[in-house]
Write a protein that holds these residues in place. Structure first.
Motif, short mmCIF file in Angstrom:
data_model
loop_
_atom_site.label_atom_id
_atom_site.label_comp_id
_atom_site.label_asym_id
_atom_site.label_seq_id
_atom_site.Cartn_x
_atom_site.Cartn_y
_atom_site.Cartn_z
N ILE A 1 -30.86 14.64 23.69
CA ILE A 1 -30.27 13.63 24.58
C ILE A 1 -30.75 13.89 25.99
N ASP A 2 -31.35 12.89 26.60
CA ASP A 2 -31.82 13.15 27.97
C ASP A 2 -31.08 12.29 28.99
N GLU A 3 -29.93 11.74 28.58
CA GLU A 3 -29.18 10.96 29.58
C GLU A 3 -28.62 11.93 30.61
N ARG B 1 -26.18 16.56 29.03
CA ARG B 1 -25.04 16.78 28.14
C ARG B 1 -25.19 18.12 27.43
N GLY C 1 -25.68 12.58 33.06
CA GLY C 1 -24.32 12.17 33.40
C GLY C 1 -23.95 12.64 34.80
#
Lengths: 683, 354
Positions: free
Chosen positions: A162-164, A171, A166
């Motif tokens: 996951i490379d989002e 994450r 936040g």
């Protein structure tokens, strides 16, 4: 006479043996006593350190480093109580309420439920490690990956798929932590340790191991100035609430500040009881207890030959989410094979489970798709496209050297380096041209900058501006003084020698002579670290971080000492010294806002491109391996940010299949041919 | 020049040892041939006839492509030019050497730089190496460098070895005692490590020629000791002879005695060792190249080719085959010559004991 003689020889060694043993008995008692004193004194030292250590704000640290304030003044100000204590001890009641605890359990689990435990994996390393320490002199070799980087369980791990980004950065999934809470306002991370967490020697992992980590990392015993600086500069305190609860406060406010705490491991206090000035020698060959699944027993270390890691039978995280389907082999056997060609042949004989095919000649020629092993389905081939910061393979021009201090010469070199040809005709078009040195950081990566193309005319134009107008008898440019346009190009990458000879031949077309020097890895790196190179070809290994670092490689404090001499042992291979860039780097380091940092990163990238002292070469958007059919991988093969097929230890082994495969090797039995491309993360 | 009748007799004997003699001729031929390597194996044309003018680009300055209207200022690609002349058919022509490649240029094979199997149509007679460089060219130029290197090595080691050996033998006593101990200590220095260490501190800014000279110096510095032992005993032996006493009585100094009388009389020893020293030198420089500590890349060399060959044993066997056979061929020739010389110069042939 002969018997007498042989008797004598028999007696003498025995005598010596007994003599020795009685002596060593005494001395070992003495040593024990000495050791006891040492252990006690270290304990006292640690306690004293916990009591007295204060956290200096970054500005004060800078002032101290620059000599603007003296240590005495600092001591006086400390005595006056100006600075807070670094180590604080509180109770659970003091724990702030209203913290948002998280454990990453809402994120998809990694690893394949199909994985089974068992078997032995066989691999190689090129050199026997010089030490089993993971810190201190000689510890930063490739073996550290096997001891620490790929194996140790951290407080929490960045979710590799996951490379989002936040509000608190990437994450995370829980490792040593049962859960954690991030307080952005006070830049503090609170951690509850998983009560099950144990060191590999069975001792429980407690808050004390984290407190001790700071003593350890601050101490001069470990002979690791970078760590001393890092743990002093970026951290401003640790607070123990109980044996399993603590918090760490950072002195920097960065968008990803929690990373500094979460992606860290404790240091086993019980193991380093004998810490002292002789740390490098004393701990040279001792395997430190680990948080990970594999331990190294003394009898499994065969110096100069091999090492065998054994999986802990009762590993504390064996049922933990995100870890239960990983670290599947019972044993991991690592053999020293110095010659890459030889280890590849060993792989083809079935003595190794897998081999890297990332180099084009291996993928296309040494294990082609029509190789009998592949045709019969015994060996599978796979390409996995990953997404992570790319190691910038580049030619780093030392601006401090004559000729190269001229921007026109550097520009000429940019246009005279035909990397596109190397990529197209030597790497067979599989690699990509690197455009600048910060690729793979999402929005932080400058989207517009393109590496300069190969152009004889443009190169000649720039060389002419620098005074090199005429070609000599061999076609190399000379200036009015008769000096040749000749610079040395060095590297420690023996496997890329061929690529550099192509670059050399092409550059000659533009009237530039590269004098090649291909060294072994250690010698090449040493040359660059001592800043003796003119142009050095290498890549930095970058961690999967959120944003690129500029200070290490481009800030002038890492190029020159205050007295103007060259600063050695830093990553600033360009001797980059641009005040505008320095200011931006300082502002970037101090910035707390991502969008501001993105703007600055782009700006810095443009300055670096403009300065033309880095010739970007190529990037590899994938890794390719060949592996025997008994080795199994998850259906999607691996994780987005993985750098190699073994990094996250997802593979496992089908023991029955190995027997079958080895039988088939001698018979005509064939299996389904398997050549797979995993491009789910290809951009 | 009038030869000593004894020497003439020895040479005559040498000529009658067929295997050695022909090997000697073969080496001589190779050496002479390699002096003209540029005319045989080269990417530059021998003759270019362009617009009514003749060009001889083999030696001397490079001819830029602009000269022949190719539109670039770097060295002309004569193979392309040849194709162009053929298609244009305007009376221009050029003559390429037998092997139209030089040892440095990378040639594509199906658009890729990779080893090509031997081919007559491409005129890659032994194929190409990992970056598409012609193996014949690399072998031949490599051989030339190895020969030159070993000759230089021979001369230097012998000058030093003979001078020091004779000095120790002639003066004897303390000079001999101290000299011998120093040589023993010096001989125990591990040569390979010294090469590795020295090369790690040699600044990369030096030119290739100076780096080759440094390699030569290091090799000489650690190899002259062997010769001193023989020359020392030789000098001891000759010194005791009456003719030396006679020269001394006539007032000849040590320099005259050593160089005019002792050395000529120990010539047999020196000559006998020569071929084996050459073999040793070629082997050493090949081994160093193989390990990556020898001549700086991309200098053509047997060792480097051998290394490439073993790395690509299964995919490009022609690399290892050609370098291996070339090396074996050369070393066998030299060894045959050595054997023949030893036999021809054997003093026992001229003395009959009963």
């Amino acid at each position: 006479m002969k018997t007498l003689y042989s008797l004598a020889t028999l007696v003498v060694p025995l005598f010596v043996f007994f003599g020795c043993s009685s002596k060593s008995d005494e001395s070992s008692k003495e040593q024990d006593a000495e050791l006891q004193v040492k252990v006690e004194s270290l304990k006292a030292e640690v306690e004293d350190y916990y009591r007295t250590k204060v956290a200096l704000p970054i500005e004060v640290q800078d002032q101290l480093e620059n000599g603007e304030v003296t240590q005495e003044e600092i001591d006086q100000r400390t005595a006056a109580g100006e600075f807070p204590k670094f180590f604080q001890f509180k109770n659970l009641e003091n724990l702030p309420t209203g913290l948002a605890w998280e454990d990453g359990s809402d994120l998809p689990e990694i690893g394949s439920p199909k994985a089974t435990k068992g078997g032995t994996s066989y691999g190689t390393i090129q050199d026997f490690p010089r030490t089993l320490r993971t810190i201190g002199p000689d510890s930063n070799g490739s073996f550290r990956t096997l001891l620490l980087d790929d194996v140790a369980v951290l407080i929490a791990h960045r979710h590799p798929n996951i490379d989002e980004i936040g509000p608190n950065g990437f994450r995370y999934i829980a490792g040593l932590a049962k859960e954690w809470a991030i307080d952005k306002a006070s830049q503090t991370v609170y951690i509850r340790i998983d009560p099950k967490a144990r060191w590999s020697d069975g001792e429980p992992i407690t808050s004390d191991d984290f407190l001790f980590k700071f003593f350890f990392m601050h101490s001069s015993y470990i002979k690791a100035p970078w760590y001393n600086n890092f743990y002093n500069r970026f951290f401003s305190g640790i607070t123990k609430y109980d044996d399993l609860t603590f918090s760490v406060k950072l002195s920097v406010d960065k968008p990803n500040f929690a990373t500094y705490v979460l992606e860290d491991i404790p240091i086993p206090e019980h193991f380093y009881g004998e810490l002292g000035d002789d740390f490098p020698e004393r701990y040279q060959w001792r395997f430190a207890p680990t948080t990970g699944a594999y331990a190294l027993k003394d009898e499994d270390i065969r110096k100069g030959e091999s090492l065998t890691f054994t999986r802990l039978e009762d590993w504390w995280a064996k049922d933990k989410r995100n870890f239960r389907y990983r670290y599947n082999y019972d044993k991991r056997h690592i053999r020293v094979v110095r010659d890459v060609a030889k280890s590849f042949e060993m792989f083809k004989k079935g003595e190794l489970d897998a081999a890297s095919l990332t180099l084009a000649e291996y993928w296309y020629d040494k294990l082609p798709n029509n190789d009998p092993l592949v045709e019969k389905g015994l060996v599978s081939k796979a390409i996995f496209y990953n997404q992570r910061p790319r190691p910038p393979y580049a030619m780093w021009i030392n601006r401090d050297k004559p000729l190269l201090n001229d921007r026109n010469i550097r520009l000429g070199i940019q246009y005279a380096s035909n990397w596109q040809l190397v990529i197209d005709k030597y790497f067979r078009g599989d690699y990509q041209r690197l455009n600048h040195t910060a690729i793979g950081y999402g929005p932080f990566t400058h989207p517009g900058i393109k590496a300069r193309e190969f152009s004889v005319d443009k190169a000649l134009e720039h060389f002419a501006k620098a005074g090199f107008k005429e070609r000599g008898p061999d076609g190399i440019l000379v200036n009015d003084a008769g000096a040749k346009l000749s610079v040395s190009l060095t590297t420690g990458y023996t496997t890329l020698k061929d690529a550099l000879t192509i670059i050399k031949e092409e550059a000659a077309k533009a009237g530039l002579e590269f004098r090649l020097q291909i060294m072994d890895n250690t010698a090449g790196f040493k040359l660059a670290m001592e800043k003796q190179h003119e142009i050095h070809f290498m890549a930095w290994g970058y961690g999967a971080e959120m944003y690129p670092r500029y200070w290490e490689t481009f800030h002038s404090v890492n190029a020159y000492n205050p007295d103007g001499s060259i600063k050695t042992q830093t990553n600033n291979l360009n001797s980059m010294n641009i005040s505008e860039l320095d200011d931006l780097i300082d502002a970037y380091r101090a910035s707390t806002d991502s969008s501001e940092m993105i703007k600055m990163a782009h700006n810095m990238e443009e300055i670096i491109h403009n300065d033309a002292s880095v010739v970007p070469a190529f990037q590899i958007p994938f890794y390719r391996i060949g592996y025997w059919r008994w080795r199994q991988y998850p259906d999607d093969f691996n994780l987005m940010i993985s750098e190699s097929s073994s990094e996250f230890a997802l593979s496992w082994m089908d023991v029955e299949e190995k027997r079958r495969t080895l039988r088939a090797l001698r018979s005509d039995e064939t299996f389904e041919k398997s050549i797979k491309v995993y491009d789910q993360y290809k951009n | 020049m009038r030869l000593n009748p004894l020497t003439a007799k020895k040479l005559n004997r040498f000529r009658h040892i067929k295997r050695g003699y022909y090997s000697f001729l073969a080496i001589l031929f190779l050496t002479v041939l390699s002096a003209f390597a540029e005319m045989l194996i080269n990417s530059r044309a021998l003759v270019v006839h362009y617009e009514g003018e003749y060009y001889f680009p083999t030696y001397g300055e490079f001819v830029p492509g602009d000269t022949f209207g190719l539109g670039y200022s770097y060295e002309t690609n004569y193979r392309d030019l040849s194709e162009r002349f053929k298609t244009e058919d305007s009376g221009n022509w050029l003559l390429m050497p037998l092997v139209p490649y030089d040892p440095f240029e990378n040639n594509e094979y199906g658009g890729i730089f990779k080893p090509t199997p031997p081919s007559f149509s491409d005129r890659h007679l032994l194929g190409t190496d990992t970056t598409g460089r012609d193996i014949v060219a690399r072998l031949f130029y490599g051989l030339r460098i190895a020969l030159l290197f070993s000759m230089a090595f021979l001369v230097l080691t012998y000058v030093i070895g003979i001078a020091i050996g004779c000095l120790m033998g002639y003066f004897g006593g303390l000079v001999d005692l101290v000299g011998q101990r120093l040589i023993e200590i010096w001989s125990n220095m591990p040569f390979l490590y010294v090469v590795i260490i020295v090369f790690s501190v040699v600044p990369s800014t030096l030119s290739n020629v100076s780096r080759i000279l440094i390699l030569l110096t290091i090799m000489v510095a650690f190899s002259w000791m062997g010769m001193t032992y023989y020359m020392r005993t030789g000098a001891y032996k000759e010194k005791a002879r009456d003719y030396v006493a006679a020269v001394e009585a006539l007032g000849g100094g040590p320099v005259r005695i050593i160089f005019r009388h002792i050395i000529p009389n120990t010539l047999a020893t020196i000559v006998t060792f020569m071929p084996f020293t050459i073999v040793g030198a070629i082997t050493a420089v090949t081994a160093l190249d193989y390990l990556g500590f020898g001549l700086p890349p991309p200098t053509p060399s047997l060792g480097e080719l051998l290394k490439q060959g073993t790395d690509n044993l299964t995919t490009a066997p022609w690399i290892v085959a050609s370098s291996f056979f070339a090396l074996v061929f050369l070393l066998t020739l030299v060894a045959f010559v050595g054997e023949a010389i030893r036999e021809a110069f054997d003093p026992k042939k001229f003395t009959v004991y009963q």
